[in-house]
Design an enzyme around this catalytic site. Structure first.
Site, PDB file in Angstrom:
ATOM      1  N   LYS A  20     -22.560   5.988   5.867  1.00  0.00           N
ATOM      2  CA  LYS A  20     -22.615   4.875   6.819  1.00  0.00           C
ATOM      3  C   LYS A  20     -23.296   5.508   8.029  1.00  0.00           C
ATOM      4  O   LYS A  20     -24.241   4.931   8.596  1.00  0.00           O
ATOM      5  CB  LYS A  20     -21.142   4.082   7.008  1.00  0.00           C
ATOM      6  N   ARG A 178      -7.279   9.166   3.775  1.00  0.00           N
ATOM      7  CA  ARG A 178      -8.467   8.060   4.192  1.00  0.00           C
ATOM      8  C   ARG A 178      -8.756   7.575   3.290  1.00  0.00           C
ATOM      9  O   ARG A 178      -9.091   6.135   3.304  1.00  0.00           O
ATOM     10  CB  ARG A 178      -9.476   9.008   5.023  1.00  0.00           C
TER      11      ARG A 178
HETATM   12  P1  AP5 Z   1     -21.808  10.258   6.674  1.00  0.00           P
HETATM   13  O1  AP5 Z   1     -22.962   9.507   6.803  1.00  0.00           O
HETATM   14  O2  AP5 Z   1     -21.610  11.081   7.890  1.00  0.00           O
HETATM   15  O3  AP5 Z   1     -20.402   9.822   6.067  1.00  0.00           O
HETATM   16  P2  AP5 Z   1     -19.861   8.149   6.748  1.00  0.00           P
HETATM   17  O4  AP5 Z   1     -19.789   7.239   5.679  1.00  0.00           O
HETATM   18  O5  AP5 Z   1     -20.098   7.836   8.110  1.00  0.00           O
HETATM   19  O6  AP5 Z   1     -18.346   8.832   6.649  1.00  0.00           O
HETATM   20  P3  AP5 Z   1     -17.010   9.017   7.834  1.00  0.00           P
HETATM   21  O7  AP5 Z   1     -16.167   9.991   7.155  1.00  0.00           O
HETATM   22  O8  AP5 Z   1     -17.645   8.912   9.174  1.00  0.00           O
HETATM   23  O9  AP5 Z   1     -16.421   7.608   7.677  1.00  0.00           O
HETATM   24  P4  AP5 Z   1     -14.962   7.291   8.233  1.00  0.00           P
HETATM   25  O10 AP5 Z   1     -14.969   5.945   7.772  1.00  0.00           O
HETATM   26  O11 AP5 Z   1     -13.800   8.025   7.194  1.00  0.00           O
HETATM   27  O12 AP5 Z   1     -14.615   7.849   9.755  1.00  0.00           O
HETATM   28  P5  AP5 Z   1     -14.811   7.194  10.973  1.00  0.00           P
HETATM   29  O13 AP5 Z   1     -15.651   8.005  11.711  1.00  0.00           O
HETATM   30  O14 AP5 Z   1     -15.204   5.895  10.714  1.00  0.00           O
HETATM   31  O15 AP5 Z   1     -21.764  11.265   5.476  1.00  0.00           O
HETATM   32  C1  AP5 Z   1     -21.057  12.334   5.201  1.00  0.00           C
HETATM   33  C2  AP5 Z   1     -21.701  13.496   4.965  1.00  0.00           C
HETATM   34  O16 AP5 Z   1     -22.407  13.445   3.625  1.00  0.00           O
HETATM   35  C3  AP5 Z   1     -22.708  13.935   5.960  1.00  0.00           C
HETATM   36  O17 AP5 Z   1     -22.550  15.656   5.962  1.00  0.00           O
HETATM   37  C4  AP5 Z   1     -23.953  13.936   5.387  1.00  0.00           C
HETATM   38  O18 AP5 Z   1     -24.832  14.640   5.743  1.00  0.00           O
HETATM   39  C5  AP5 Z   1     -23.918  13.790   3.900  1.00  0.00           C
HETATM   40  N1  AP5 Z   1     -24.774  12.660   3.125  1.00  0.00           N
HETATM   41  C6  AP5 Z   1     -24.915  11.267   3.811  1.00  0.00           C
HETATM   42  N2  AP5 Z   1     -25.381  10.536   2.837  1.00  0.00           N
HETATM   43  C7  AP5 Z   1     -25.799  11.328   1.991  1.00  0.00           C
HETATM   44  C8  AP5 Z   1     -26.616  11.326   0.438  1.00  0.00           C
HETATM   45  N3  AP5 Z   1     -27.145  10.118   0.351  1.00  0.00           N
HETATM   46  N4  AP5 Z   1     -26.532  12.314  -0.297  1.00  0.00           N
HETATM   47  C9  AP5 Z   1     -26.034  13.593   0.207  1.00  0.00           C
HETATM   48  N5  AP5 Z   1     -25.338  13.658   1.106  1.00  0.00           N
HETATM   49  C10 AP5 Z   1     -25.196  12.734   2.110  1.00  0.00           C
HETATM   50  O19 AP5 Z   1     -13.065   6.899  11.306  1.00  0.00           O
HETATM   51  C11 AP5 Z   1     -12.380   7.895  11.367  1.00  0.00           C
HETATM   52  C12 AP5 Z   1     -10.864   7.491  11.768  1.00  0.00           C
HETATM   53  O20 AP5 Z   1     -10.977   6.866  12.797  1.00  0.00           O
HETATM   54  C13 AP5 Z   1     -10.355   6.691  10.640  1.00  0.00           C
HETATM   55  O21 AP5 Z   1      -9.881   7.521   9.534  1.00  0.00           O
HETATM   56  C14 AP5 Z   1      -9.245   5.902  11.145  1.00  0.00           C
HETATM   57  O22 AP5 Z   1      -8.220   6.558  11.745  1.00  0.00           O
HETATM   58  C15 AP5 Z   1      -9.876   5.507  12.526  1.00  0.00           C
HETATM   59  N6  AP5 Z   1     -10.598   4.333  12.631  1.00  0.00           N
HETATM   60  C16 AP5 Z   1     -11.892   4.027  12.760  1.00  0.00           C
HETATM   61  N7  AP5 Z   1     -12.378   2.769  12.722  1.00  0.00           N
HETATM   62  C17 AP5 Z   1     -11.061   2.022  12.625  1.00  0.00           C
HETATM   63  C18 AP5 Z   1     -11.003   0.897  12.466  1.00  0.00           C
HETATM   64  N8  AP5 Z   1     -11.752  -0.234  12.748  1.00  0.00           N
HETATM   65  N9  AP5 Z   1      -9.571   0.608  12.240  1.00  0.00           N
HETATM   66  C19 AP5 Z   1      -8.512   1.423  12.294  1.00  0.00           C
HETATM   67  N10 AP5 Z   1      -8.816   2.676  12.382  1.00  0.00           N
HETATM   68  C20 AP5 Z   1     -10.034   3.009  12.636  1.00  0.00           C
END
Ligand code: AP5
Length: 233
Positions: A20, A178
């Site tokens: 994402k 997560r």
């Molecule tokens: P990347 O694109 O960085 O992954 P992502 O989908 O953005 O995953 P996140 O880990 O950031 O999502 P998340 O939902 O767990 O965390 P968030 O920050 O929202 O890709 C990952 C890796 O893979 C990278 O190294 C990239 O280079 C590589 N990659 C990407 N695409 C690729 C491909 N096609 N092929 C190969 N490699 C690839 O949330 C963190 C925390 O915040 C949550 O756990 C929660 O505690 C809190 N939080 C956030 N939002 C809320 C909410 N709405 N409600 C309650 N708590 C919340």
């Protein structure tokens, strides 16, 4: 068909590591949208030592969810900024059905609605390698991968030259929690949007350029929204 100035309001939903945060900056540029990542906002709040940051820190490090009310207020403040007037990409929100319902209500007050939702579908087994190899540039939200997208210089952001870090929740143990939270709380959100007929599922296990291409095709075919930022000018 969407008209000029209607804007485009989309939501990216997917498990941690599904891409994402990698795709959002690319789509944002192509369609002149703002990128609202609740994870990035929470990490900024932690960095700034705000009350929300203090509350969120231990929850995030344990892979839990920050309370709905906190998150809804955070999105409300950010959605109303001038940069988001022409549309937005929500990344990491809504994560629960109550968050999705509150979002719809908030937009309806302004005669707006979510246009489309993308489901970044990928098998859990592929995510461990993506998450444990991820490196991020905190102030821009840019992410790299030790193996798949290494920075030009080791541990340094390509654009600013600033250091990269590994997120404190990017380890196998917290990832498991997560993922559990994603399946339990966020999978029902996909059903919520499916019932509204605005959900498309994409294969997020494919390469990043392939996924980008898929997103553009979906915007064009389902929304008749061309990949041409000048539509807004
Ligand atoms: P990347 O694109 O960085 O992954 P992502 O989908 O953005 O995953 P996140 O880990 O950031 O999502 P998340 O939902 O767990 O965390 P968030 O920050 O929202 O890709 C990952 C890796 O893979 C990278 O190294 C990239 O280079 C590589 N990659 C990407 N695409 C690729 C491909 N096609 N092929 C190969 N490699 C690839 O949330 C963190 C925390 O915040 C949550 O756990 C929660 O505690 C809190 N939080 C956030 N939002 C809320 C909410 N709405 N409600 C309650 N708590 C919340």
């Amino acid at each position: 068909e969407k008209k000029k100035d209607d804007g485009l309001r989309v939501v990216f939903i997917g498990p941690p590591g599904s891409g994402k945060g990698t795709q959002a900056p690319l789509v944002k540029e192509d369609y002149c949208l703002c990128h609202l990542s609740t994870g990035d906002m929470l990490r900024a709040a932690i960095e700034q030592g705000t009350e929300t940051g203090l509350q969120a820190k231990s929850i995030m490090n344990q892979g839990g969810l920050v309370p709905d009310e906190v998150m809804v207020n955070m999105i409300k403040e950010n959605i109303q900024t001038p940069e988001c007037k022409k549309g937005f990409i929500l990344d990491g929100f809504p994560r629960t059905v109550p968050q999705a319902e509150k979002l719809d209500k908030m937009l309806a007050e302004d005669n707006k609605k979510i246009d489309h939702v993308l489901d970044f579908s990928i098998d859990d087994s592929l995510l461990v390698r993506r998450i444990t190899g991820r490196l991020v540039h905190p102030s821009s939200g840019r992410s790299y991968h030790r193996e798949f997208f290494p920075p030009k210089v080791d541990m340094v952001d390509d654009v600013t030259g600033e250091p990269l870090i590994q997120r404190s929740d990017d380890n196998e143990e917290v990832l498991k929690k997560r993922l559990d939270s994603f399946h339990k709380n966020t999978t029902p959100v996909l059903g919520y949007y499916q019932n509204k007929g605005i959900l498309s599922t994409i294969d997020a296990s494919k390469s990043a350029p392939f996924v980008s291409h898929t997103i553009k095709s979906i915007f064009l075919s389902t929304l008749h929204f061309p990949h041409n930022a000048s539509i807004f000018k």
